[in-house]
Design a protein around this motif. Structure first.
Motif, PDB file in Angstrom:
ATOM      1  N   ALA A 144       7.629   1.418   9.286  1.00  0.00           N
ATOM      2  CA  ALA A 144       8.891   1.771   8.630  1.00  0.00           C
ATOM      3  C   ALA A 144       9.727   0.526   8.366  1.00  0.00           C
ATOM      4  N   GLU A 145       9.732  -0.405   9.308  1.00  0.00           N
ATOM      5  CA  GLU A 145      10.483  -1.659   9.152  1.00  0.00           C
ATOM      6  C   GLU A 145       9.920  -2.470   7.989  1.00  0.00           C
ATOM      7  N   ARG A 146       8.621  -2.558   7.924  1.00  0.00           N
ATOM      8  CA  ARG A 146       7.959  -3.336   6.868  1.00  0.00           C
ATOM      9  C   ARG A 146       8.201  -2.719   5.497  1.00  0.00           C
ATOM     10  N   GLN A 147       8.206  -1.395   5.438  1.00  0.00           N
ATOM     11  CA  GLN A 147       8.403  -0.698   4.163  1.00  0.00           C
ATOM     12  C   GLN A 147       9.866  -0.538   3.814  1.00  0.00           C
ATOM     13  N   GLN A 148      10.753  -0.919   4.743  1.00  0.00           N
ATOM     14  CA  GLN A 148      12.190  -0.727   4.551  1.00  0.00           C
ATOM     15  C   GLN A 148      12.491   0.734   4.234  1.00  0.00           C
ATOM     16  N   ALA A 149      11.728   1.629   4.852  1.00  0.00           N
ATOM     17  CA  ALA A 149      11.887   3.065   4.638  1.00  0.00           C
ATOM     18  C   ALA A 149      12.420   3.699   5.914  1.00  0.00           C
ATOM     19  N   PRO A 150      13.145   4.810   5.801  1.00  0.00           N
ATOM     20  CA  PRO A 150      13.662   5.451   7.004  1.00  0.00           C
ATOM     21  C   PRO A 150      12.569   6.015   7.894  1.00  0.00           C
ATOM     22  N   GLU A 151      11.476   6.496   7.319  1.00  0.00           N
ATOM     23  CA  GLU A 151      10.364   7.078   8.077  1.00  0.00           C
ATOM     24  C   GLU A 151       9.057   6.806   7.360  1.00  0.00           C
ATOM     25  N   PRO A 152       7.966   6.769   8.102  1.00  0.00           N
ATOM     26  CA  PRO A 152       6.666   6.626   7.454  1.00  0.00           C
ATOM     27  C   PRO A 152       6.325   7.863   6.623  1.00  0.00           C
ATOM     28  N   ASP A 153       5.433   7.682   5.677  1.00  0.00           N
ATOM     29  CA  ASP A 153       4.934   8.771   4.836  1.00  0.00           C
ATOM     30  C   ASP A 153       3.950   9.583   5.671  1.00  0.00           C
ATOM     31  N   ASP A 154       4.234  10.881   5.882  1.00  0.00           N
ATOM     32  CA  ASP A 154       3.351  11.689   6.734  1.00  0.00           C
ATOM     33  C   ASP A 154       2.269  12.414   5.944  1.00  0.00           C
ATOM     34  N   ARG A 155       2.013  11.970   4.729  1.00  0.00           N
ATOM     35  CA  ARG A 155       0.929  12.566   3.936  1.00  0.00           C
ATOM     36  C   ARG A 155      -0.362  11.773   4.054  1.00  0.00           C
ATOM     37  N   ARG A 156      -0.294  10.650   4.776  1.00  0.00           N
ATOM     38  CA  ARG A 156      -1.498   9.849   4.998  1.00  0.00           C
ATOM     39  C   ARG A 156      -1.413   9.254   6.398  1.00  0.00           C
ATOM     40  N   ASP A 157      -2.559   8.905   6.941  1.00  0.00           N
ATOM     41  CA  ASP A 157      -2.591   8.282   8.261  1.00  0.00           C
ATOM     42  C   ASP A 157      -2.191   6.819   8.111  1.00  0.00           C
ATOM     43  N   ASP A 158      -1.151   6.414   8.820  1.00  0.00           N
ATOM     44  CA  ASP A 158      -0.685   5.029   8.716  1.00  0.00           C
ATOM     45  C   ASP A 158      -1.403   4.083   9.676  1.00  0.00           C
ATOM     46  N   LEU A 159      -2.353   4.600  10.448  1.00  0.00           N
ATOM     47  CA  LEU A 159      -3.126   3.803  11.403  1.00  0.00           C
ATOM     48  C   LEU A 159      -2.202   3.077  12.383  1.00  0.00           C
ATOM     49  N   HIS A 160      -1.156   3.782  12.790  1.00  0.00           N
ATOM     50  CA  HIS A 160      -0.137   3.192  13.660  1.00  0.00           C
ATOM     51  C   HIS A 160      -0.699   2.657  14.964  1.00  0.00           C
ATOM     52  N   GLN A 161      -1.817   3.189  15.423  1.00  0.00           N
ATOM     53  CA  GLN A 161      -2.398   2.743  16.681  1.00  0.00           C
ATOM     54  C   GLN A 161      -2.928   1.312  16.583  1.00  0.00           C
ATOM     55  N   TYR A 162      -3.104   0.810  15.375  1.00  0.00           N
ATOM     56  CA  TYR A 162      -3.568  -0.567  15.180  1.00  0.00           C
ATOM     57  C   TYR A 162      -2.446  -1.513  14.749  1.00  0.00           C
ATOM     58  N   ILE A 163      -1.443  -0.985  14.061  1.00  0.00           N
ATOM     59  CA  ILE A 163      -0.399  -1.829  13.474  1.00  0.00           C
ATOM     60  C   ILE A 163       0.307  -2.687  14.519  1.00  0.00           C
ATOM     61  N   ALA A 164       0.619  -2.107  15.668  1.00  0.00           N
ATOM     62  CA  ALA A 164       1.407  -2.836  16.671  1.00  0.00           C
ATOM     63  C   ALA A 164       0.602  -3.899  17.411  1.00  0.00           C
ATOM     64  N   LEU A 165      -0.702  -3.800  17.433  1.00  0.00           N
ATOM     65  CA  LEU A 165      -1.514  -4.678  18.284  1.00  0.00           C
ATOM     66  C   LEU A 165      -1.294  -6.171  18.034  1.00  0.00           C
ATOM     67  N   PRO A 166      -1.306  -6.648  16.788  1.00  0.00           N
ATOM     68  CA  PRO A 166      -1.078  -8.083  16.597  1.00  0.00           C
ATOM     69  C   PRO A 166       0.318  -8.533  17.045  1.00  0.00           C
ATOM     70  N   PHE A 167       1.283  -7.636  16.985  1.00  0.00           N
ATOM     71  CA  PHE A 167       2.646  -7.959  17.379  1.00  0.00           C
ATOM     72  C   PHE A 167       2.796  -8.020  18.904  1.00  0.00           C
ATOM     73  N   LEU A 168       1.870  -7.382  19.626  1.00  0.00           N
ATOM     74  CA  LEU A 168       1.963  -7.268  21.086  1.00  0.00           C
ATOM     75  C   LEU A 168       0.934  -8.112  21.835  1.00  0.00           C
ATOM     76  N   ARG A 169      -0.099  -8.569  21.137  1.00  0.00           N
ATOM     77  CA  ARG A 169      -1.256  -9.211  21.776  1.00  0.00           C
ATOM     78  C   ARG A 169      -0.881 -10.440  22.600  1.00  0.00           C
ATOM     79  N   HIS A 170       0.100 -11.202  22.191  1.00  0.00           N
ATOM     80  CA  HIS A 170       0.466 -12.411  22.938  1.00  0.00           C
ATOM     81  C   HIS A 170       1.221 -12.083  24.230  1.00  0.00           C
ATOM     82  N   LEU A 171       1.778 -10.862  24.330  1.00  0.00           N
ATOM     83  CA  LEU A 171       2.530 -10.459  25.518  1.00  0.00           C
ATOM     84  C   LEU A 171       1.695  -9.701  26.536  1.00  0.00           C
ATOM     85  N   PHE A 172       0.803  -8.843  26.032  1.00  0.00           N
ATOM     86  CA  PHE A 172       0.114  -7.889  26.896  1.00  0.00           C
ATOM     87  C   PHE A 172      -1.392  -8.037  26.786  1.00  0.00           C
ATOM     88  N   ASP A 173      -2.091  -7.638  27.857  1.00  0.00           N
ATOM     89  CA  ASP A 173      -3.548  -7.660  27.831  1.00  0.00           C
ATOM     90  C   ASP A 173      -4.084  -6.271  27.486  1.00  0.00           C
TER      91      ASP A 173
END
Length: 187
Positions: A64-93
């Motif tokens: 949503a932040e990247r798209q500057q949209a209030p909410e993600p589009d719920d008509r397609r799978d946004d693969l959210h389970q993968y999106i956060a990983l690169p942003f978190l990888r340096h902090l968490f194992d």
């Protein structure tokens, strides 16, 4: 936004985007995250699993932040389970990252492995399940179970399913920031 987030930036994102409704559920994104983390904490999970519970849907907020949209589009799978990983990888194992990555597959697994599980899903989870590929077949379910942290992902999934109660009291986000810091230090 950089491709790595600090703990302060994670907190800011949850505060900034967390007020948005959680898909078609009766709670906000932040309420869902806090309820999920609270359930994990009450169950005696490790700091890593509590952190994964809090952050498992962070990908929705990042999308949503990247798209500057209030909410993600719920008509397609946004693969959210993968999106956060690169942003978190340096902090968490992987103790934090794998349950986040696997929580969608855990739903697909439970739909195959447990008779009646599908009937417990909220309408929004049924909708997202269809977008995510539906229930696993037996071979896919067996392969899922052989992955490291599959058991944690299944427990996270169960917390996820229960963390959709409007008005459910939970600790504030500030309560979980030291848990995130502890999980980061252990990584």
């Amino acid at each position: 936004m950089s491709t790595s987030l600090t703990l302060d930036e994670i907190a800011g994102l949850l505060q900034r985007r967390g007020a948005a409704q959680y898909g078609r559920e009766a709670v906000s994104q932040l309420d869902h995250a806090l309820q999920c983390a609270h359930l994990a904490e009450q169950a005696g999970e490790t700091p890593a699993t509590v952190a994964a519970a809090l952050l498992h849907d962070l990908g929705h907020l990042l999308a949503a932040e990247r798209q500057q949209a209030p909410e993600p589009d719920d008509r397609r799978d946004d693969l959210h389970q993968y999106i956060a990983l690169p942003f978190l990888r340096h902090l968490f194992d992987e103790a934090v990252l794998a349950p986040i990555r696997l929580h969608v597959d855990a739903k697909r697994y439970l739909c195959q492995a447990e008779p009646g599980y599908f009937d417990t899903l909220s309408p929004a989870s049924v909708h997202s399940l269809a977008l995510q590929g539906g229930a696993f077949n037996e071979q896919e379910a067996r392969a899922f179970l052989h992955q490291p942290f599959a058991a944690e992902a299944v427990r996270l999934r169960r917390y996820d399913d229960l963390a959709k109660v409007a008005g459910q009291p939970t600790p504030e986000l500030g309560h979980y920031l030291p848990v995130l810091a502890q999980a980061a230090r252990q990584a």
